[in-house]
Design a protein around this motif. Structure first.
Motif, short mmCIF file in Angstrom:
data_model
loop_
_atom_site.label_atom_id
_atom_site.label_comp_id
_atom_site.label_asym_id
_atom_site.label_seq_id
_atom_site.Cartn_x
_atom_site.Cartn_y
_atom_site.Cartn_z
N GLY A 42 0.78 -1.22 0.00
CA GLY A 42 0.00 0.00 0.00
C GLY A 42 0.82 1.28 0.00
N LYS A 43 2.13 1.16 -0.12
CA LYS A 43 2.99 2.35 -0.10
C LYS A 43 3.83 2.42 -1.37
CE LYS A 43 3.39 2.70 4.92
NZ LYS A 43 4.33 2.87 6.06
N GLU A 44 4.36 3.62 -1.63
CA GLU A 44 5.24 3.79 -2.76
C GLU A 44 6.63 3.22 -2.45
OE1 GLU A 44 3.28 7.85 -4.69
OE2 GLU A 44 5.32 7.87 -3.91
N ARG A 45 7.32 2.88 -3.51
CA ARG A 45 8.68 2.39 -3.32
C ARG A 45 9.56 3.52 -2.78
NH1 ARG A 45 10.85 -1.23 -8.10
NH2 ARG A 45 10.69 0.72 -9.27
N GLU A 46 10.46 3.18 -1.87
CA GLU A 46 11.31 4.20 -1.24
C GLU A 46 12.76 3.78 -1.23
OE1 GLU A 46 10.20 4.78 2.85
OE2 GLU A 46 10.78 2.75 3.44
N PHE A 47 13.61 4.76 -1.18
CA PHE A 47 15.05 4.57 -1.14
C PHE A 47 15.48 3.99 0.20
CE2 PHE A 47 19.47 5.32 -1.52
CZ PHE A 47 19.91 6.00 -0.39
N VAL A 48 16.43 3.06 0.15
CA VAL A 48 16.99 2.48 1.37
C VAL A 48 18.48 2.81 1.50
CG1 VAL A 48 17.50 0.34 2.60
CG2 VAL A 48 15.32 0.58 1.38
N ALA A 49 19.27 2.45 0.48
CA ALA A 49 20.72 2.67 0.56
C ALA A 49 21.30 2.64 -0.84
CB ALA A 49 21.38 1.58 1.41
N ALA A 61 19.00 5.96 3.85
CA ALA A 61 17.81 6.65 4.31
C ALA A 61 17.90 6.80 5.82
CB ALA A 61 16.56 5.84 3.92
N ASP A 62 17.32 7.88 6.34
CA ASP A 62 17.39 8.11 7.78
C ASP A 62 16.76 6.97 8.56
OD1 ASP A 62 16.86 11.73 7.59
OD2 ASP A 62 18.68 10.51 7.41
N SER A 63 15.75 6.34 7.97
CA SER A 63 15.01 5.30 8.69
C SER A 63 15.84 4.03 8.91
CB SER A 63 13.73 4.94 7.92
OG SER A 63 14.05 4.50 6.61
N VAL A 64 16.91 3.86 8.17
CA VAL A 64 17.72 2.64 8.31
C VAL A 64 19.15 2.93 8.76
CG1 VAL A 64 16.33 1.55 6.50
CG2 VAL A 64 18.57 2.52 5.92
N LYS A 87 12.79 -4.12 12.33
CA LYS A 87 11.53 -3.71 12.92
C LYS A 87 10.38 -4.15 12.01
CE LYS A 87 13.78 0.55 14.49
NZ LYS A 87 13.73 2.04 14.44
N PRO A 88 9.18 -4.31 12.55
CA PRO A 88 8.04 -4.67 11.69
C PRO A 88 7.85 -3.70 10.53
CG PRO A 88 7.46 -4.98 13.99
CD PRO A 88 8.81 -4.33 13.98
N GLU A 89 8.17 -2.45 10.74
CA GLU A 89 8.01 -1.47 9.66
C GLU A 89 9.05 -1.62 8.55
OE1 GLU A 89 8.20 -0.86 12.95
OE2 GLU A 89 9.30 1.03 13.35
N ASP A 90 10.00 -2.50 8.72
CA ASP A 90 10.94 -2.82 7.64
C ASP A 90 10.37 -3.86 6.67
OD1 ASP A 90 13.57 -2.68 10.08
OD2 ASP A 90 13.09 -1.16 8.57
#
Length: 124
Positions: A42-49, A61-64, A87-90
């Protein structure tokens, strides 16, 4: 034409670790930047590294940041994403991608070839 094949996804408990691999074929791997992106339901693709070609400068990304590490083995034409303290949000489908330049990028449109994706599920 470069082809990318990801592996290493799976189910892991929160706090656990996984290492994703992305094997590249058909190109001079040393001089191309690589990236990891992810798409949750349900979300757009996002940058990780991302990691540059050559010396391998990295950006996250700040989240990782502090939990994930991107690296490359030029002899094996493979890029890795070591994920810790998950985390579950990963939870997402993780994609690797390559671009025709040595410079890294966090933008999807800078990448010309994508892998098929590998599912990572983190249970709470």
């Amino acid at each position: 034409q470069v082809q990318l094949v990801e592996s290493g996804g799976g189910l892991v408990q929160a706090g656990g670790s996984l290492r994703l691999s992305c094997a590249a074929s058909g190109s001079t791997f040393n001089n191309i930047a690589m990236g990891w992106f992810r798409q949750a339901p349900g979300k757009e693709r996002e940058f990780v590294a991302t990691i540059s070609g050559g010396a391998g400068s990295t950006y996250y990304a700040d989240s990782v940041k502090g939990r994930f590490t991107i690296s490359r083995d030029n002899a094996r034409s493979t890029v890795y994403l070591q994920m810790s303290s998950l985390k579950p949000e990963d939870t997402a489908v993780y994609y690797c991608a390559c671009r025709r330049l040595i410079l890294p990028s966090k933008f999807e449109h800078d990448y010309s070839v994508w892998g098929q994706g590998t599912q990572v599920t983190v249970s709470s």
